[in-house]
Design an enzyme around this catalytic site. Structure first.
Site, mmCIF file in Angstrom:
data_model
loop_
_atom_site.group_PDB
_atom_site.id
_atom_site.type_symbol
_atom_site.label_atom_id
_atom_site.label_comp_id
_atom_site.label_asym_id
_atom_site.label_seq_id
_atom_site.Cartn_x
_atom_site.Cartn_y
_atom_site.Cartn_z
ATOM 1 C CD GLU A 1 -49.185 7.586 38.871
ATOM 2 O OE1 GLU A 1 -47.957 7.458 38.652
ATOM 3 O OE2 GLU A 1 -49.824 8.559 38.465
ATOM 4 C CD GLU B 1 -44.605 -7.180 55.295
ATOM 5 O OE1 GLU B 1 -45.551 -7.652 55.951
ATOM 6 O OE2 GLU B 1 -43.668 -6.558 55.812
ATOM 7 C CB SER B 2 -47.534 -3.089 51.660
ATOM 8 O OG SER B 2 -48.742 -3.510 51.073
ATOM 9 N N GLY C 1 -49.984 -0.729 43.954
ATOM 10 C CA GLY C 1 -49.602 0.653 43.687
ATOM 11 C C GLY C 1 -48.183 0.961 44.124
ATOM 12 C CB SER D 1 -40.478 -1.383 41.466
ATOM 13 O OG SER D 1 -39.454 -1.449 40.519
ATOM 14 C CD GLU E 1 -53.988 -0.450 41.983
ATOM 15 O OE1 GLU E 1 -54.473 0.664 42.264
ATOM 16 O OE2 GLU E 1 -54.113 -1.447 42.716
ATOM 17 N NE ARG F 1 -38.069 -4.845 55.673
ATOM 18 C CZ ARG F 1 -36.870 -5.220 55.254
ATOM 19 N NH1 ARG F 1 -35.969 -5.681 56.123
ATOM 20 N NH2 ARG F 1 -36.555 -5.153 53.976
#
EC number: 2.3.1.117
Length: 342
Positions: A204, A278-279, A237, A240, A220, A317
């Site tokens: 991806e 962070e994710s 993954g 952006s 990813e 966050r």
């Protein structure tokens, strides 16, 4: 003044005899003046940026010229080209200017993918208007207005034309496969990408033209046009990066070394080295960020653009308030050596 670039290769023409794509296996950056003089004399080069179609007879003479200049790879190609049924072209770029022809555009994209020039190291202004929309098929490049006729012709001959994609930019590996890379889905890396040695691009992952990595990285997520990712940094993954074609404007977005863009995170500012987002967190230039000192105390607020290019930052966050916070990053990213091995 030295010549900027020189390349000998093959081209595909449409039914109007216009070049729609060009392949240059061994482009030369800043070739010697002697080589340019010899080659130029053989093809009638009169200066400036030019693409000249050559015959198989001239290809034989070019082979001798490249041999004389000890350009072994080009000499081998020129020798093989003496038996080619494909159009043969020599493209000379006296200076680095906006590409004016398809061949010039393709040469510039291949210079980047060959790692001879890094993203932002070439003038690519107007390249979208120069390149054609092409059907990239198992029968090669087909100009889009000709596709339907070619498909019918193939069917009547008991064959099928498979269209992999319709785009102005082909996949990189059909032209260049840089050493030391791993690409799980080759359709997701466009020609003009700069893929550093040691980079892994997972299924991806995506790298646009005029963008890429400098060295060992795990990709990813998406590296948009104009973005460069530093050595040892990972793009998680679904992550952006806002590029110059997707709202980033003229700000050059990059990521420094040993940084991490977490899964499903986003970035709209230049990120320094040893930073982590962070994710799930998207940080844009206008994001209001609460600053925390080393003890976790409130140190005021800042716009994310004020933190651009600064090292050793952790963006997160607050799970209770939803506020974006920034504090010192305690540890740099350490890549999984087994996972990243090429």
């Amino acid at each position: 003044m030295s010549t900027f670039a020189l390349a000998f290769g093959t081209a595909t023409k449409n039914r109007d005899q216009k070049i729609i794509e060009a392949f240059f296996p061994n482009p030369l950056l800043n070739p010697s003046d002697d080589l340019v003089a010899v080659v130029g004399a053989l093809v009638g080069y009169e200066g400036g940026n030019a693409t000249i179609e050559v015959s198989t007879e001239v290809a034989e003479q070019l082979s001798a010229a490249f041999n004389g200049a000890d350009e072994t790879a080009n000499a081998d190609f020129a020798t093989a080209a003496t038996k080619s049924a494909q159009p043969l072209v020599l493209t000379i770029l006296a200076t680095d200017e906006a590409p004016a022809t398809v061949a010039e555009g393709y040469l510039k994209l291949q210079l980047i993918s060959h790692r001879l020039v890094k993203p932002h190291g070439l003038v690519l202004d107007g390249i979208f208007g120069v390149l054609h929309n092409i059907a990239w098929t198992n029968k090669g490049a087909i100009d889009l207005p000709e596709l339907a006729d070619r498909q019918i012709e193939a069917r009547l001959n008991g064959e099928t034309i498979t269209v992999d994609c319709v785009d102005k930019f082909p996949k990189m590996v059909d032209y260049v496969v840089p050493a030391g890379v791993r690409i799980a889905d080759t359709s997701r890396v466009r020609l003009g990408a700069h893929v550093g040695e040691g980079t892994t691009v997972m299924h991806e992952g995506f790298i646009n033209f005029n963008a890429g990595t400098t060295g060992v990285s795990m990709v990813e997520g998406r590296i948009s046009a104009g973005v460069m990712v530093g050595e040892g940094s990972d793009i998680g993954g679904g992550a952006s990066i806002m590029g110059t074609l997707s709202g980033g404007g003229k700000m050059v977005i990059k990521i420094g070394e040993n940084s991490l863009l977490g899964a499903n995170a986003g970035l709209g500012i230049p990120l320094g080295s040893r930073c982590t987002i962070e994710s799930g967190l998207y940080v844009t230039a206008g994001s209001k960020v609460k600053m925390l000192d080393n003890e976790g105390n409130d140190a005021g607020f800042a716009k994310a653009r004020e933190l651009a290019n600064k090292d050793d930052l952790l963006f997160r966050r607050n799970s209770m308030t939803g506020q974006i916070e920034c504090l010192a990053n305690k540890s740099a990213v350490e890549l999984n050596s087994m996972l990243h091995s090429n």
